[in-house]
Motif scaffolding. Structure first.
Motif, PDB file in Angstrom:
ATOM      1  N   MET A 122       0.815  -1.237   0.000  1.00 33.21           N
ATOM      2  CA  MET A 122       0.000   0.000   0.000  1.00 33.21           C
ATOM      3  C   MET A 122       0.840   1.274   0.000  1.00 33.21           C
ATOM      4  N   TRP A 123       1.903   1.264  -0.773  1.00 27.88           N
ATOM      5  CA  TRP A 123       2.757   2.447  -0.876  1.00 27.88           C
ATOM      6  C   TRP A 123       2.042   3.620  -1.543  1.00 27.88           C
ATOM      7  N   ASP A 124       1.016   3.308  -2.354  1.00 30.31           N
ATOM      8  CA  ASP A 124       0.287   4.396  -3.022  1.00 30.31           C
ATOM      9  C   ASP A 124      -0.516   5.242  -2.031  1.00 30.31           C
ATOM     10  N   LYS A 125      -0.660   4.763  -0.796  1.00 29.55           N
ATOM     11  CA  LYS A 125      -1.467   5.496   0.186  1.00 29.55           C
ATOM     12  C   LYS A 125      -0.652   6.486   1.021  1.00 29.55           C
ATOM     13  N   VAL A 126       0.670   6.463   0.865  1.00 25.12           N
ATOM     14  CA  VAL A 126       1.508   7.386   1.659  1.00 25.12           C
ATOM     15  C   VAL A 126       2.517   8.091   0.756  1.00 25.12           C
ATOM     16  N   SER A 127       3.054   9.216   1.228  1.00 20.59           N
ATOM     17  CA  SER A 127       4.132   9.871   0.470  1.00 20.59           C
ATOM     18  C   SER A 127       5.385   9.013   0.649  1.00 20.59           C
ATOM     19  N   VAL A 128       6.299   9.121  -0.312  1.00 18.21           N
ATOM     20  CA  VAL A 128       7.522   8.304  -0.234  1.00 18.21           C
ATOM     21  C   VAL A 128       8.283   8.609   1.064  1.00 18.21           C
ATOM     22  N   GLU A 129       8.353   9.906   1.435  1.00 19.88           N
ATOM     23  CA  GLU A 129       9.114  10.285   2.648  1.00 19.88           C
ATOM     24  C   GLU A 129       8.508   9.610   3.881  1.00 19.88           C
ATOM     25  N   GLU A 130       7.165   9.683   3.985  1.00 20.72           N
ATOM     26  CA  GLU A 130       6.497   9.093   5.141  1.00 20.72           C
ATOM     27  C   GLU A 130       6.690   7.569   5.145  1.00 20.72           C
ATOM     28  N   GLY A 131       6.538   6.964   3.957  1.00 22.57           N
ATOM     29  CA  GLY A 131       6.707   5.514   3.827  1.00 22.57           C
ATOM     30  C   GLY A 131       8.111   5.084   4.254  1.00 22.57           C
ATOM     31  N   VAL A 132       9.102   5.815   3.802  1.00 25.00           N
ATOM     32  CA  VAL A 132      10.491   5.468   4.136  1.00 25.00           C
ATOM     33  C   VAL A 132      10.720   5.602   5.646  1.00 25.00           C
ATOM     34  N   ARG A 133      10.131   6.637   6.240  1.00 20.04           N
ATOM     35  CA  ARG A 133      10.295   6.833   7.689  1.00 20.04           C
ATOM     36  C   ARG A 133       9.680   5.646   8.461  1.00 20.04           C
ATOM     37  N   ARG A 134       8.470   5.245   8.039  1.00 19.43           N
ATOM     38  CA  ARG A 134       7.803   4.120   8.720  1.00 19.43           C
ATOM     39  C   ARG A 134       8.563   2.807   8.480  1.00 19.43           C
ATOM     40  N   GLU A 135       9.077   2.668   7.283  1.00 19.69           N
ATOM     41  CA  GLU A 135       9.828   1.454   6.932  1.00 19.69           C
ATOM     42  C   GLU A 135      11.070   1.328   7.826  1.00 19.69           C
ATOM     43  N   GLN A 136      11.751   2.476   8.027  1.00 20.30           N
ATOM     44  CA  GLN A 136      12.955   2.452   8.876  1.00 20.30           C
ATOM     45  C   GLN A 136      12.596   2.090  10.310  1.00 20.30           C
ATOM     46  N   GLU A 137      11.468   2.647  10.783  1.00 18.23           N
ATOM     47  CA  GLU A 137      11.035   2.375  12.149  1.00 18.23           C
ATOM     48  C   GLU A 137      10.681   0.883  12.318  1.00 18.23           C
ATOM     49  N   LEU A 138       9.969   0.362  11.313  1.00 22.55           N
ATOM     50  CA  LEU A 138       9.611  -1.067  11.357  1.00 22.55           C
ATOM     51  C   LEU A 138      10.867  -1.929  11.464  1.00 22.55           C
ATOM     52  N   GLN A 139      11.823  -1.610  10.594  1.00 24.12           N
ATOM     53  CA  GLN A 139      13.038  -2.434  10.545  1.00 24.12           C
ATOM     54  C   GLN A 139      13.870  -2.304  11.820  1.00 24.12           C
ATOM     55  N   ALA A 140      13.895  -1.109  12.391  1.00 20.26           N
ATOM     56  CA  ALA A 140      14.743  -0.899  13.573  1.00 20.26           C
ATOM     57  C   ALA A 140      14.098  -1.421  14.851  1.00 20.26           C
ATOM     58  N   LYS A 141      12.761  -1.266  14.961  1.00 17.67           N
ATOM     59  CA  LYS A 141      12.126  -1.568  16.250  1.00 17.67           C
ATOM     60  C   LYS A 141      11.316  -2.853  16.280  1.00 17.67           C
ATOM     61  N   PHE A 142      10.775  -3.263  15.149  1.00 16.57           N
ATOM     62  CA  PHE A 142       9.832  -4.391  15.187  1.00 16.57           C
ATOM     63  C   PHE A 142      10.290  -5.610  14.389  1.00 16.57           C
ATOM     64  N   TRP A 143      11.033  -5.366  13.328  1.00 18.05           N
ATOM     65  CA  TRP A 143      11.438  -6.487  12.481  1.00 18.05           C
ATOM     66  C   TRP A 143      12.894  -6.881  12.712  1.00 18.05           C
ATOM     67  N   HIS A 144      13.574  -6.202  13.625  1.00 22.71           N
ATOM     68  CA  HIS A 144      15.022  -6.393  13.754  1.00 22.71           C
ATOM     69  C   HIS A 144      15.414  -7.846  14.053  1.00 22.71           C
ATOM     70  N   ILE A 145      14.590  -8.521  14.875  1.00 20.22           N
ATOM     71  CA  ILE A 145      14.954  -9.907  15.226  1.00 20.22           C
ATOM     72  C   ILE A 145      14.781 -10.817  14.015  1.00 20.22           C
ATOM     73  N   LEU A 146      13.664 -10.622  13.312  1.00 21.93           N
ATOM     74  CA  LEU A 146      13.433 -11.437  12.108  1.00 21.93           C
ATOM     75  C   LEU A 146      14.529 -11.180  11.071  1.00 21.93           C
ATOM     76  N   ILE A 147      14.921  -9.919  10.949  1.00 19.18           N
ATOM     77  CA  ILE A 147      15.978  -9.572   9.974  1.00 19.18           C
ATOM     78  C   ILE A 147      17.291 -10.248  10.399  1.00 19.18           C
ATOM     79  N   ALA A 148      17.573 -10.185  11.712  1.00 22.53           N
ATOM     80  CA  ALA A 148      18.801 -10.819  12.214  1.00 22.53           C
ATOM     81  C   ALA A 148      18.774 -12.335  11.966  1.00 22.53           C
ATOM     82  N   CYS A 149      17.583 -12.923  11.970  1.00 28.91           N
ATOM     83  CA  CYS A 149      17.461 -14.373  11.732  1.00 28.91           C
ATOM     84  C   CYS A 149      17.444 -14.699  10.238  1.00 28.91           C
ATOM     85  N   GLY A 150      17.592 -13.692   9.394  1.00 22.67           N
ATOM     86  CA  GLY A 150      17.738 -13.966   7.954  1.00 22.67           C
ATOM     87  C   GLY A 150      16.549 -13.621   7.085  1.00 22.67           C
ATOM     88  N   ALA A 151      15.503 -12.993   7.664  1.00 24.51           N
ATOM     89  CA  ALA A 151      14.347 -12.623   6.828  1.00 24.51           C
ATOM     90  C   ALA A 151      14.783 -11.582   5.790  1.00 24.51           C
TER      91      ALA A 151
END
Ligand SMILES: Nc1nc2c(ncn2[C@@H]2O[C@H](COP(=O)(O)OP(=O)(O)OP(=O)(O)O)[C@@H](O)[C@H]2O)c(=O)[nH]1
Ligand SMILES: [Mg+2]
Length: 282
Positions: A122-151
């Motif tokens: 649903m990237w069409d629903k947000v501005s690129v700047e806002e999307g990138v900010r949320r994406e960074q937050e997701l990766q840093a705070k919520f997905w970090h363990i999954l990413i560390a496990c190889g996701a």
């Protein structure tokens, strides 16, 4: 998560006309397997209902997924990958999505996380700047363990090409059994004793405790508000109290359902599923 765009994604990928939600109501009720060609490969996309449904409890949804996985285990069907969709349009990560992510981890199993793609939709629903900010937050705070496990990570822009690129990230994987599939299929555990089932039970317990505390507060408020003093307030409090009692009853029924599920064996589950024509496995 319900409404994250799972069915829309599969529809784009396969070119098939599937039942997509058109309002805030949840849409997919059962597991659907949709086949398509991707290069030289035949790909079986398994569409699931999402958690945090408006009408169906997480217990029921987990049961639906578990049943499918149990039957798949009995037929030696493994998964090549799991696509987890998160709508980037959600402006904050709620308790619901954190809970669902936890359940997803338990259902998948740590060893299999390398076969997961975490996809933002649903990237069409947000501005690129806002999307990138949320994406960074997701990766840093919520997905970090999954990413560390190889996701792996990807963005889905809603196009057929994007859906194909994402699915292609998984086709060469070594097929695996999801943790929930092994727990039920191989170890014949009751759903409530699986890691994902325990997560649902813990959530039910948490909500029950919250309700118990709120009911106590309400009782105190009702005692303090005499009918003569303020009839309208007393009536509103009573109505709210009764609604909370009904909610509490629903939670108790969910717990009972999970506990009773303990006596159902894998064979029972397979028999009940095979009698349902809409849920045939590949
Ligand atoms: N704007 C926008 N809307 C989308 C996109 N993907 C899906 N939607 C809309 O989001 C709603 C939910 O989509 P579904 O594909 O039904 O979501 P789901 O994850 O399958 O939902 P459940 O089956 O209830 O778990 C529908 O109204 C879709 O049209 C997207 O990329 N952009
Ligand atoms: Mg759906």
């Amino acid at each position: 998560m319900t409404g994250s765009g799972k069915t829309t994604f599969i529809s784009k990928l396969t070119g098939k006309n599937l039942k997509i939600g058109h309002n805030l109501e949840s849409c997919t009720q059962d597991i659907e397997v949709i086949d398509t060609k991707l290069g030289d490969y035949t790909v079986h996309m398994i569409d699931t209902p999402g958690f945090s449904d408006t009408h169906r409890s997480d217990t029921k949804i987990l049961e639906t997924i578990a049943e499918y996985l149990a039957v798949a285990y009995s037929k030696d069907i493994r998964l090549s990958g799991i696509i987890y969709l998160h709508p980037i349009s959600d402006n904050r990560v709620t308790h619901q999505s954190i809970k669902n992510l936890k359940m997803f981890q338990k259902l998948t199993g740590t060893d299999n996380v390398k076969s997961v793609v975490l996809v933002t939709s649903m990237w069409d629903k947000v501005s690129v700047e806002e999307g990138v900010r949320r994406e960074q937050e997701l990766q840093a705070k919520f997905w970090h363990i999954l990413i560390a496990c190889g996701a792996q990570l990807s963005r889905h822009n809603g196009s057929t090409e994007s859906a194909k690129n994402i699915a292609s990230m998984l086709i060469h994987n070594k097929p695996f059994y999801a943790q929930l599939q092994e727990e039920i299929g191989k170890n014949n555990k009751a759903l409530k004793d699986t890691a994902a089932g325990m997560e649902v039970m813990a959530e039910l317990s948490r909500i029950k405790e919250q309700h118990r505390a709120e009911l106590e507060d309400m009782q105190k408020m009702m005692l303090q508000t005499s009918t003569q003093q303020n009839e309208a307030t007393a009536a509103a409090l009573k109505q709210h109290y009764q609604q909370m009692l009904r909610d509490m009853e629903k939670i108790r029924a969910e717990e009972k359902r999970m506990n009773e599920g303990a006596v159902r064996t894998l064979n029972d589950r397979i028999a009940s599923l095979e009698n349902r024509p809409s849920c045939a496995v590949m």
